[in-house]
Design a protein around this motif. Sequence first.
Motif, PDB file in Angstrom:
ATOM      1  N   UNK A  28       0.832  -1.203   0.000  1.00 38.64           N
ATOM      2  CA  UNK A  28       0.000   0.000   0.000  1.00 38.64           C
ATOM      3  C   UNK A  28       0.864   1.249   0.000  1.00 38.64           C
ATOM      4  N   UNK A  29       1.942   1.210   0.822  1.00 37.84           N
ATOM      5  CA  UNK A  29       2.832   2.364   0.885  1.00 37.84           C
ATOM      6  C   UNK A  29       3.552   2.549  -0.444  1.00 37.84           C
ATOM      7  N   UNK A  30       3.959   1.421  -1.037  1.00 39.57           N
ATOM      8  CA  UNK A  30       4.668   1.500  -2.310  1.00 39.57           C
ATOM      9  C   UNK A  30       3.755   2.005  -3.421  1.00 39.57           C
ATOM     10  N   UNK A  31       2.440   1.743  -3.289  1.00 40.40           N
ATOM     11  CA  UNK A  31       1.491   2.153  -4.313  1.00 40.40           C
ATOM     12  C   UNK A  31       0.948   3.552  -4.073  1.00 40.40           C
ATOM     13  N   UNK A  32       1.454   4.250  -3.086  1.00 39.81           N
ATOM     14  CA  UNK A  32       0.983   5.601  -2.788  1.00 39.81           C
ATOM     15  C   UNK A  32       1.239   6.502  -3.992  1.00 39.81           C
ATOM     16  N   UNK A  33       0.174   7.045  -4.526  1.00 44.65           N
ATOM     17  CA  UNK A  33       0.276   7.857  -5.743  1.00 44.65           C
ATOM     18  C   UNK A  33       0.126   9.336  -5.386  1.00 44.65           C
ATOM     19  N   UNK A  34       1.123  10.099  -5.734  1.00 44.94           N
ATOM     20  CA  UNK A  34       1.088  11.539  -5.516  1.00 44.94           C
ATOM     21  C   UNK A  34       0.735  12.186  -6.858  1.00 44.94           C
ATOM     22  N   UNK A  35      -0.561  12.427  -7.030  1.00 47.37           N
ATOM     23  CA  UNK A  35      -1.053  12.902  -8.322  1.00 47.37           C
ATOM     24  C   UNK A  35      -1.025  14.428  -8.383  1.00 47.37           C
ATOM     25  N   UNK A  36      -0.441  14.943  -9.440  1.00 52.85           N
ATOM     26  CA  UNK A  36      -0.367  16.382  -9.638  1.00 52.85           C
ATOM     27  C   UNK A  36      -1.667  16.902 -10.239  1.00 52.85           C
ATOM     28  N   UNK A  37      -2.001  18.148  -9.929  1.00 50.45           N
ATOM     29  CA  UNK A  37      -3.148  18.788 -10.567  1.00 50.45           C
ATOM     30  C   UNK A  37      -2.826  19.059 -12.027  1.00 50.45           C
ATOM     31  N   UNK A  38      -3.871  19.189 -12.825  1.00 51.55           N
ATOM     32  CA  UNK A  38      -3.686  19.444 -14.248  1.00 51.55           C
ATOM     33  C   UNK A  38      -4.688  20.484 -14.727  1.00 51.55           C
ATOM     34  N   UNK A  39      -4.536  20.911 -15.966  1.00 49.47           N
ATOM     35  CA  UNK A  39      -5.474  21.849 -16.570  1.00 49.47           C
ATOM     36  C   UNK A  39      -5.553  23.171 -15.829  1.00 49.47           C
ATOM     37  N   UNK A  40      -6.773  23.684 -15.667  1.00 53.69           N
ATOM     38  CA  UNK A  40      -6.973  24.970 -14.996  1.00 53.69           C
ATOM     39  C   UNK A  40      -6.504  24.930 -13.545  1.00 53.69           C
ATOM     40  N   UNK A  42      -3.934  23.326 -12.389  1.00 59.64           N
ATOM     41  CA  UNK A  42      -2.488  23.504 -12.402  1.00 59.64           C
ATOM     42  C   UNK A  42      -2.112  24.941 -12.762  1.00 59.64           C
ATOM     43  N   UNK A  43      -2.917  25.566 -13.619  1.00 53.02           N
ATOM     44  CA  UNK A  43      -2.637  26.950 -14.018  1.00 53.02           C
ATOM     45  C   UNK A  43      -2.706  27.903 -12.830  1.00 53.02           C
ATOM     46  N   UNK A  44      -3.493  27.544 -11.812  1.00 51.77           N
ATOM     47  CA  UNK A  44      -3.606  28.398 -10.631  1.00 51.77           C
ATOM     48  C   UNK A  44      -2.316  28.409  -9.825  1.00 51.77           C
ATOM     49  N   UNK A  45      -1.493  27.384  -9.999  1.00 51.81           N
ATOM     50  CA  UNK A  45      -0.255  27.253  -9.218  1.00 51.81           C
ATOM     51  C   UNK A  45       0.896  27.937  -9.947  1.00 51.81           C
ATOM     52  N   UNK A  46       1.332  29.039  -9.423  1.00 53.28           N
ATOM     53  CA  UNK A  46       2.484  29.706 -10.029  1.00 53.28           C
ATOM     54  C   UNK A  46       3.197  30.545  -8.965  1.00 53.28           C
ATOM     55  N   UNK A  47       4.475  30.762  -9.166  1.00 53.47           N
ATOM     56  CA  UNK A  47       5.243  31.588  -8.243  1.00 53.47           C
ATOM     57  C   UNK A  47       6.050  30.795  -7.227  1.00 53.47           C
ATOM     58  N   UNK A  48       6.041  29.461  -7.314  1.00 52.15           N
ATOM     59  CA  UNK A  48       6.874  28.620  -6.436  1.00 52.15           C
ATOM     60  C   UNK A  48       6.517  28.743  -4.960  1.00 52.15           C
ATOM     61  N   UNK A  49       5.231  28.891  -4.654  1.00 51.47           N
ATOM     62  CA  UNK A  49       4.778  28.907  -3.266  1.00 51.47           C
ATOM     63  C   UNK A  49       4.685  27.473  -2.767  1.00 51.47           C
ATOM     64  N   UNK A  50       5.324  27.184  -1.637  1.00 47.35           N
ATOM     65  CA  UNK A  50       5.372  25.824  -1.091  1.00 47.35           C
ATOM     66  C   UNK A  50       4.526  25.742   0.179  1.00 47.35           C
ATOM     67  N   UNK A  51       3.665  24.725   0.258  1.00 48.05           N
ATOM     68  CA  UNK A  51       2.786  24.488   1.406  1.00 48.05           C
ATOM     69  C   UNK A  51       3.180  23.142   2.002  1.00 48.05           C
ATOM     70  N   UNK A  52       3.858  23.162   3.127  1.00 53.09           N
ATOM     71  CA  UNK A  52       4.541  21.973   3.628  1.00 53.09           C
ATOM     72  C   UNK A  52       3.889  21.452   4.910  1.00 53.09           C
ATOM     73  N   UNK A  53       3.413  20.202   4.844  1.00 49.79           N
ATOM     74  CA  UNK A  53       2.832  19.524   6.004  1.00 49.79           C
ATOM     75  C   UNK A  53       3.780  18.415   6.477  1.00 49.79           C
ATOM     76  N   UNK A  54       3.712  18.050   7.776  1.00 51.63           N
ATOM     77  CA  UNK A  54       4.581  16.975   8.284  1.00 51.63           C
ATOM     78  C   UNK A  54       4.365  15.675   7.504  1.00 51.63           C
ATOM     79  N   UNK A  55       5.451  14.951   7.250  1.00 50.03           N
ATOM     80  CA  UNK A  55       5.428  13.648   6.567  1.00 50.03           C
ATOM     81  C   UNK A  55       5.021  13.761   5.099  1.00 50.03           C
ATOM     82  N   UNK A  56       3.993  14.535   4.804  1.00 55.15           N
ATOM     83  CA  UNK A  56       3.523  14.654   3.422  1.00 55.15           C
ATOM     84  C   UNK A  56       4.477  15.471   2.568  1.00 55.15           C
ATOM     85  N   UNK A  57       5.047  16.530   3.141  1.00 53.38           N
ATOM     86  CA  UNK A  57       5.907  17.420   2.367  1.00 53.38           C
ATOM     87  C   UNK A  57       5.103  18.508   1.674  1.00 53.38           C
TER      88      UNK A  57
END
Length: 207
Positions: A28-40, A42-57
Amino acid sequence: MKGFTTVVHLAAVFGLLAHGVEASMKDEEAMCIYERLSGEDADFCWGNLEIIYPDLGDASCMYIPRCGQYRERISKEWGSPKVMFPEAEKDENYVLIMMDPDAPSSADPKFQNWRHWLVRDIRGSDLLTGDLKGNILSEYRRPTPPPKTGYHRYQFLLYKQPANQDISLTEEERATYGSWSLKRFTERYELPPPVATTQYRTANFNE
């Protein structure tokens, strides 16, 4: 001898079961999928702002995955994330807004722009380390998407703070978190366009 053989057999069975559970957890841990946003999204994400949570990153521009109980932990366990902006000017002040435009659901966002966090007077030097020490106008409220409402977007907007503006919430705004007018707020204090924006999506952890 027969009883001894039975005990040995049972021990072997339990050993195999335990091994199977451990293997399943590893799978289950090996199959953990970190899926990126896409389309509109993803377009909202710009400027290299990082939101960091424990363990998740860094949760910027991604779906919060099911594995690792991340959806439950982000809703029930973790406090405010570290927020890093590598391009921050260390002697400038910034305003950070976190909101949910999909409240109570994306199909019926009648409480859209639900305010989850609002901080002013953030020093640029703090954004370089991720440890914010600004003036909190709205305490951090964990993402808690209601059941059966699908994915919600949790958006972060970072503004450079005008030097001549004493930014605050009105009495009406303090009385509620939902149906918040971001446009009215930014126009009232003449906030320039954000220097960076990002978001992540998550759903109710029971779904």
